[in-house]
Enzyme design. Structure first.
Site, PDB file in Angstrom:
ATOM      1  N   HIS A 193      14.638 -15.138 -16.581  1.00  0.00           N
ATOM      2  CA  HIS A 193      13.250 -15.590 -16.602  1.00  0.00           C
ATOM      3  C   HIS A 193      13.104 -17.074 -16.934  1.00  0.00           C
ATOM      4  O   HIS A 193      12.439 -17.812 -16.205  1.00  0.00           O
ATOM      5  CB  HIS A 193      12.335 -14.738 -17.469  1.00  0.00           C
ATOM      6  CG  HIS A 193      10.932 -15.200 -17.303  1.00  0.00           C
ATOM      7  ND1 HIS A 193      10.169 -14.889 -16.193  1.00  0.00           N
ATOM      8  CD2 HIS A 193      10.181 -16.056 -18.022  1.00  0.00           C
ATOM      9  CE1 HIS A 193       9.020 -15.514 -16.261  1.00  0.00           C
ATOM     10  NE2 HIS A 193       8.998 -16.236 -17.355  1.00  0.00           N
ATOM     11  N   TYR A 210      11.467 -20.945 -15.098  1.00  0.00           N
ATOM     12  CA  TYR A 210      10.751 -22.076 -15.700  1.00  0.00           C
ATOM     13  C   TYR A 210      11.549 -23.357 -15.628  1.00  0.00           C
ATOM     14  O   TYR A 210      10.993 -24.453 -15.541  1.00  0.00           O
ATOM     15  CB  TYR A 210      10.302 -21.733 -17.129  1.00  0.00           C
ATOM     16  CG  TYR A 210       9.031 -20.929 -17.026  1.00  0.00           C
ATOM     17  CD1 TYR A 210       7.832 -21.564 -16.772  1.00  0.00           C
ATOM     18  CD2 TYR A 210       9.054 -19.544 -17.055  1.00  0.00           C
ATOM     19  CE1 TYR A 210       6.674 -20.847 -16.578  1.00  0.00           C
ATOM     20  CE2 TYR A 210       7.903 -18.813 -16.863  1.00  0.00           C
ATOM     21  CZ  TYR A 210       6.721 -19.471 -16.628  1.00  0.00           C
ATOM     22  OH  TYR A 210       5.586 -18.765 -16.411  1.00  0.00           O
ATOM     23  N   HIS A 266       6.673 -12.932  -3.472  1.00  0.00           N
ATOM     24  CA  HIS A 266       6.200 -13.635  -4.662  1.00  0.00           C
ATOM     25  C   HIS A 266       7.026 -14.898  -4.937  1.00  0.00           C
ATOM     26  O   HIS A 266       6.484 -15.988  -5.077  1.00  0.00           O
ATOM     27  CB  HIS A 266       6.241 -12.691  -5.864  1.00  0.00           C
ATOM     28  CG  HIS A 266       6.157 -13.392  -7.183  1.00  0.00           C
ATOM     29  ND1 HIS A 266       4.999 -13.980  -7.639  1.00  0.00           N
ATOM     30  CD2 HIS A 266       7.077 -13.614  -8.146  1.00  0.00           C
ATOM     31  CE1 HIS A 266       5.222 -14.534  -8.816  1.00  0.00           C
ATOM     32  NE2 HIS A 266       6.479 -14.336  -9.148  1.00  0.00           N
ATOM     33  N   PHE A 267       8.354 -14.754  -4.979  1.00  0.00           N
ATOM     34  CA  PHE A 267       9.090 -15.968  -5.383  1.00  0.00           C
ATOM     35  C   PHE A 267       9.313 -16.939  -4.229  1.00  0.00           C
ATOM     36  O   PHE A 267       9.765 -18.045  -4.455  1.00  0.00           O
ATOM     37  CB  PHE A 267      10.361 -15.655  -6.167  1.00  0.00           C
ATOM     38  CG  PHE A 267      11.421 -14.907  -5.441  1.00  0.00           C
ATOM     39  CD1 PHE A 267      12.147 -15.504  -4.428  1.00  0.00           C
ATOM     40  CD2 PHE A 267      11.732 -13.604  -5.805  1.00  0.00           C
ATOM     41  CE1 PHE A 267      13.140 -14.817  -3.769  1.00  0.00           C
ATOM     42  CE2 PHE A 267      12.733 -12.910  -5.148  1.00  0.00           C
ATOM     43  CZ  PHE A 267      13.429 -13.517  -4.127  1.00  0.00           C
ATOM     44  N   HIS A 268       8.978 -16.536  -3.001  1.00  0.00           N
ATOM     45  CA  HIS A 268       8.945 -17.575  -1.969  1.00  0.00           C
ATOM     46  C   HIS A 268       7.662 -18.394  -2.064  1.00  0.00           C
ATOM     47  O   HIS A 268       7.583 -19.473  -1.488  1.00  0.00           O
ATOM     48  CB  HIS A 268       9.136 -16.984  -0.568  1.00  0.00           C
ATOM     49  CG  HIS A 268      10.579 -16.704  -0.274  1.00  0.00           C
ATOM     50  ND1 HIS A 268      11.223 -15.608  -0.761  1.00  0.00           N
ATOM     51  CD2 HIS A 268      11.524 -17.416   0.399  1.00  0.00           C
ATOM     52  CE1 HIS A 268      12.500 -15.640  -0.381  1.00  0.00           C
ATOM     53  NE2 HIS A 268      12.708 -16.719   0.320  1.00  0.00           N
ATOM     54  N   ARG A 273      13.210  -4.575  -1.006  1.00  0.00           N
ATOM     55  CA  ARG A 273      13.837  -5.875  -0.843  1.00  0.00           C
ATOM     56  C   ARG A 273      15.343  -5.666  -0.736  1.00  0.00           C
ATOM     57  O   ARG A 273      15.837  -4.550  -0.900  1.00  0.00           O
ATOM     58  CB  ARG A 273      13.516  -6.788  -2.027  1.00  0.00           C
ATOM     59  CG  ARG A 273      14.125  -6.330  -3.342  1.00  0.00           C
ATOM     60  CD  ARG A 273      13.757  -7.252  -4.493  1.00  0.00           C
ATOM     61  NE  ARG A 273      14.494  -8.521  -4.431  1.00  0.00           N
ATOM     62  CZ  ARG A 273      14.759  -9.270  -5.509  1.00  0.00           C
ATOM     63  NH1 ARG A 273      14.351  -8.899  -6.710  1.00  0.00           N
ATOM     64  NH2 ARG A 273      15.428 -10.406  -5.391  1.00  0.00           N
ATOM     65  N   ARG A 274      16.061  -6.729  -0.460  1.00  0.00           N
ATOM     66  CA  ARG A 274      17.524  -6.693  -0.416  1.00  0.00           C
ATOM     67  C   ARG A 274      18.026  -5.533   0.415  1.00  0.00           C
ATOM     68  O   ARG A 274      18.891  -4.769  -0.001  1.00  0.00           O
ATOM     69  CB  ARG A 274      18.077  -6.568  -1.840  1.00  0.00           C
ATOM     70  CG  ARG A 274      17.772  -7.774  -2.678  1.00  0.00           C
ATOM     71  CD  ARG A 274      18.359  -7.654  -4.049  1.00  0.00           C
ATOM     72  NE  ARG A 274      18.698  -8.973  -4.565  1.00  0.00           N
ATOM     73  CZ  ARG A 274      19.173  -9.192  -5.765  1.00  0.00           C
ATOM     74  NH1 ARG A 274      19.392  -8.200  -6.585  1.00  0.00           N
ATOM     75  NH2 ARG A 274      19.467 -10.404  -6.161  1.00  0.00           N
TER      76      ARG A 274
HETATM   77  C1  HEM Z   1      13.775 -20.975   6.128  1.00  0.00           C
HETATM   78  C2  HEM Z   1      13.234 -20.683   4.989  1.00  0.00           C
HETATM   79  C3  HEM Z   1      13.480 -19.364   4.304  1.00  0.00           C
HETATM   80  C4  HEM Z   1      13.540 -18.118   4.856  1.00  0.00           C
HETATM   81  C5  HEM Z   1      13.341 -17.745   6.297  1.00  0.00           C
HETATM   82  C6  HEM Z   1      13.836 -17.194   3.786  1.00  0.00           C
HETATM   83  C7  HEM Z   1      13.982 -15.836   3.939  1.00  0.00           C
HETATM   84  C8  HEM Z   1      14.355 -14.954   2.947  1.00  0.00           C
HETATM   85  C9  HEM Z   1      14.412 -13.521   3.062  1.00  0.00           C
HETATM   86  C10 HEM Z   1      14.068 -12.753   4.322  1.00  0.00           C
HETATM   87  C11 HEM Z   1      14.847 -13.027   1.886  1.00  0.00           C
HETATM   88  C12 HEM Z   1      14.954 -11.595   1.415  1.00  0.00           C
HETATM   89  C13 HEM Z   1      15.861 -10.739   2.092  1.00  0.00           C
HETATM   90  C14 HEM Z   1      16.002  -9.396   1.435  1.00  0.00           C
HETATM   91  O1  HEM Z   1      15.576  -9.164   0.298  1.00  0.00           O
HETATM   92  O2  HEM Z   1      16.593  -8.542   2.108  1.00  0.00           O
HETATM   93  C15 HEM Z   1      15.082 -14.132   1.017  1.00  0.00           C
HETATM   94  C16 HEM Z   1      15.557 -14.030  -0.273  1.00  0.00           C
HETATM   95  C17 HEM Z   1      15.670 -15.094  -1.142  1.00  0.00           C
HETATM   96  N1  HEM Z   1      15.288 -16.392  -0.902  1.00  0.00           N
HETATM   97 FE1  HEM Z   1      14.604 -17.139   0.853  1.00  0.00          FE
HETATM   98  N2  HEM Z   1      13.943 -17.896   2.614  1.00  0.00           N
HETATM   99  C18 HEM Z   1      13.734 -19.222   2.900  1.00  0.00           C
HETATM  100  C19 HEM Z   1      13.744 -20.276   2.012  1.00  0.00           C
HETATM  101  C20 HEM Z   1      14.094 -20.148   0.684  1.00  0.00           C
HETATM  102  C21 HEM Z   1      14.114 -21.241  -0.249  1.00  0.00           C
HETATM  103  C22 HEM Z   1      13.755 -22.681   0.076  1.00  0.00           C
HETATM  104  C23 HEM Z   1      14.547 -20.719  -1.425  1.00  0.00           C
HETATM  105  C24 HEM Z   1      14.763 -21.369  -2.757  1.00  0.00           C
HETATM  106  C25 HEM Z   1      14.645 -22.600  -3.043  1.00  0.00           C
HETATM  107  C26 HEM Z   1      14.801 -19.320  -1.234  1.00  0.00           C
HETATM  108  C27 HEM Z   1      15.281 -18.456  -2.211  1.00  0.00           C
HETATM  109  C28 HEM Z   1      15.547 -17.134  -2.027  1.00  0.00           C
HETATM  110  C29 HEM Z   1      16.132 -16.282  -3.028  1.00  0.00           C
HETATM  111  C30 HEM Z   1      16.556 -16.695  -4.446  1.00  0.00           C
HETATM  112  C31 HEM Z   1      16.214 -14.996  -2.475  1.00  0.00           C
HETATM  113  C32 HEM Z   1      16.702 -13.741  -3.162  1.00  0.00           C
HETATM  114  C33 HEM Z   1      17.999 -13.305  -2.683  1.00  0.00           C
HETATM  115  C34 HEM Z   1      18.332 -11.956  -3.234  1.00  0.00           C
HETATM  116  O3  HEM Z   1      17.457 -11.070  -3.317  1.00  0.00           O
HETATM  117  O4  HEM Z   1      19.502 -11.778  -3.613  1.00  0.00           O
HETATM  118  N3  HEM Z   1      14.506 -18.998   0.054  1.00  0.00           N
HETATM  119  N4  HEM Z   1      14.759 -15.310   1.687  1.00  0.00           N
HETATM  120 CU    CU Z   2      10.282 -13.378 -15.196  1.00  0.00          CU
END
Ligand code: HEM
Ligand code: CU
Lengths: 49, 551
Positions: B225, B229, B376-378, B441-442
């Site tokens: 968490h 921040y 949410h976190f996007h 998710r995931r």
């Molecule tokens: C082209 C831009 C982006 C696309 C299309 C994208 C797409 C996605 C998708 C589809 C997932 C989830 C997949 C799943 O849960 O099965 C994901 C997870 C995630 N994304 Fe992105 N994202 C983008 C940019 C970013 C950026 C800029 C960040 C951070 C600075 C970010 C951080 C994360 C993180 C931390 C996860 C979690 C991974 C996990 O659950 O292990 N993403 N993203």
């Molecule tokens: Cu938190």
């Protein structure tokens, strides 16, 4: 010479430059948004569990 | 008087150090962006990964490279530049410390990346036990963290020498903020370092056979968490202390800004259980306590919202704006240095609303582990924070490389942010909606054996792929602008804007620099929130789990 305008009351209110009423309105709107979304998901919860 | 010169320009040598961090950050953006695009395409059900590459390997790349690497490198580079700008050039010793930190982080990143690419570590960026990665993955991530501590040490040393040279004076606001964030990071990373060094590493090396999953996850979220921040506070640094200067206004209140940073330090750590609300083995009373502490974070968040609105309104009114919202029109919408972070601020409204929902135990049952959370976190990280980082880059990169942001690049930067906002509205909006319908998710694409409910999610998954493709275009634009600003833009002097405090604001009290007090309260709150639950977990521990490798 007559001075036009003198003696007539100006009707335009001069707004206080330091007024923050827009800020007040904005944070209220923000607060309402938080409440509405929260209550929305809360009803989903009540509906499902 | 200060013996160190306070420049309006970051020392060239410090600039090189900061830029080194930014190169890694933007390489990470390129790789991670491609992975993100692939994920959305796979999840739409219309595309399969070639050469037998697994979905979870790609997702690990995306999470590690964007969530951990891009963020940490950008933040360290930005904070080094901000401290050098506001407290004077680093000494040789401080700069050397910064370089050691940088290289350790980089070596660690390469180690972790190699292990992921060899498909030895497809355990996602949270590396929850009992998923087990190759030991070198854990070693690599440890080096990233140790390197960031050493970077942090350079910042703290620079802060200490400023204080020594300016006794009795409050430190410059940006330096103060960078130090709060560094302290937050150090206190938080102790948790993840503990689980990696004492649990995951010995276990992946085969020294012990089993791991206590709950303890490991709890240590992770003790870190997880405050991690968010750590990402957010540098964006707040720009919002509080830099954006006012860019628009030509004043900082609403220096004390309020410091106060909110201190509150984030206090309340962002003892709250990890709000990520574990659905987890067995933790007494609900302690979950309740940590949820209350979580809700206290709403206070500095709303303080920030108030202060930003006030800054904008005061500026607009000073330019003659009238009416309730007349000031909005006076803001410099054509200036990317303002407009891009502003879109980030706007995104924080739905992002924050989602956060309050996530943290409420009952509502968490509705959204937990659904793609809502990813949506949410996007918004928080991948829009509010990232667009602010992009907005910072538009003046900081040319400032450091002795170039300028041209009109054409400024325009492209605004287009970039608009594209990002559109793409994210599609992707994140569809993620929120599908999450409320129960989509996990995931998870790679699946029809779950022809389930009716799973069929409902597919249109939203297609919408995510549309959004993802638009976002990927945004990433290409951003990389183009970064390369231009780093290597090709015309030579010149680009300002490093640092805000000044409004005349009417109160004088800043010295109590904010009383670190013994703030760290003391932080530690007490942590001990209060975690000691008894930890004793419980360890005393009532089940037999640990063996490692699993599903890749
Ligand atoms: C082209 C831009 C982006 C696309 C299309 C994208 C797409 C996605 C998708 C589809 C997932 C989830 C997949 C799943 O849960 O099965 C994901 C997870 C995630 N994304 Fe992105 N994202 C983008 C940019 C970013 C950026 C800029 C960040 C951070 C600075 C970010 C951080 C994360 C993180 C931390 C996860 C979690 C991974 C996990 O659950 O292990 N993403 N993203
Ligand atoms: Cu938190």
């Amino acid at each position: 010479m007559a001075q036009p305008g003198i003696g007539k009351k100006t009707n335009t209110k001069v707004e206080d430059q330091s007024s923050l009423k827009g800020t007040l309105a904005s944070v209220f709107l923000l607060g309402f948004f938080l409440i509405i979304t929260w209550v929305g998901v809360y009803f989903l919860f009540l509906d499902r569990f | 008087m200060s013996t160190k010169s306070i420049n309006t320009i970051v020392d060239r040598r410090d600039g090189k150090l900061a830029m080194a961090h930014f190169y890694v950050a933007f390489i990470a953006l390129a790789i991670g962006g491609l992975a993100g695009l692939l994920q959305t395409l796979v999840r739409s059900g219309k595309y399969e990964l070639p050469w037998g590459i697994g979905y979870y390997q790609v997702l690990t790349v995306h999470g590690v490279v964007l969530g951990l690497v891009l963020t940490t490198f950008f933040i360290m580079g930005f904070q080094l530049a901000a401290v050098s700008r506001t407290s004077g050039a680093l000494t040789d010793k401080q700069r050397m410390t910064g370089w050691i930190g940088f290289w350790l982080m980089t070596i660690g990143t390469v180690m972790a990346a190699v292990m992921i690419l060899l498909n030895e570590a497809s355990v996602l960026y949270t590396f929850y036990a009992p998923l087990q990665a190759h030991a070198l993955y854990y070693v690599g991530l440890t080096l990233v963290i140790v390197g960031s501590w050493i970077d942090g040490a350079a910042l703290i040393m620079a802060y200490a020498s400023w204080r020594k040279a300016n006794p009795g004076k409050p430190s410059p606001l940006l330096t103060f903020m960078a130090i709060v964030n560094t302290l937050l990071w150090i206190v938080a990373t102790i948790g993840v370092a503990a689980t990696v060094l004492f649990q995951l590493l010995p276990w992946s090396l085969g020294l012990v056979e089993r791991v206590d999953v709950l303890v490991s996850r709890t240590l992770f979220w003790y870190f997880g968490h405050p991690l968010v921040y750590f990402w957010l506070l540098p964006a707040y640094m720009a919002w509080y202390a830099i954006v006012p200067k860019i628009i030509g206004g004043k900082i609403f209140s220096d004390s309020l800004a410091r106060m909110s940073f201190i509150l984030f330090l206090l309340f962002s750590i003892p709250v990890g259980f709000h990520h574990q609300l659905m987890e067995p083995g933790i007494d609900p009373a302690w979950k309740f306590l940590q949820v209350i502490l979580t809700f206290l974070v709403i206070i500095p968040s709303l303080m920030t919202a108030f202060s930003l609105f006030a800054t904008f309104e005061m500026f607009g009114r000073s330019k003659g704006a009238t009416g309730l919202f007349g000031w909005v029109k006076k803001l410099p919408w054509g200036d990317a240095r303002f407009a891009v972070p502003f879109i980030g601020m706007l995104a924080f409204i739905p992002a924050g609303a989602g956060g309050v929902i996530n943290a409420s135990h009952q509502l968490n049952q509705v959204v937990h582990n659904t793609i809502w959370v990813t949506g949410h976190f996007h918004l928080t990280l991948a829009t509010s924070v990232i667009l602010t980082f992009f907005g910072i880059s538009y003046w900081l990169v040319p400032h450091l490389t002795g170039r300028v942001l041209t009109k054409a690049m400024n325009k492209l930067a605004i287009i970039q942010a608009v594209i990002w906002a559109i793409g994210m509205t599609f992707m994140s909006g569809a993620m929120h909606a599908a999450g409320l319908l129960g989509a996990p998710r995931r998870s790679s694409f699946s029809t779950y054996g022809g389930s009716e409910q799973a069929a409902e999610w597919i249109p939203y998954q297609v919408a995510q792929a549309v959004g993802g493709s638009i976002l990927f275009l945004g990433i290409i634009l951003m990389l183009y602008i970064f390369i231009n600003l780093a290597f090709f833009a015309p030579k010149g002097e680009q300002e490093f804007p640092v805000g000044e405090v409004a005349d009417a604001a109160e004088k800043t009290p010295m109590v904010f620099e009383n670190w013994k007090l703030w760290i003391g309260i932080t530690v007490l709150l942590i001990l209060f929130a975690y000691t008894i639950p930890f004793i419980d977990m360890i005393q009532n521990a089940p037999i640990g789990s063996k490692g699993y490798k599903f890749f």
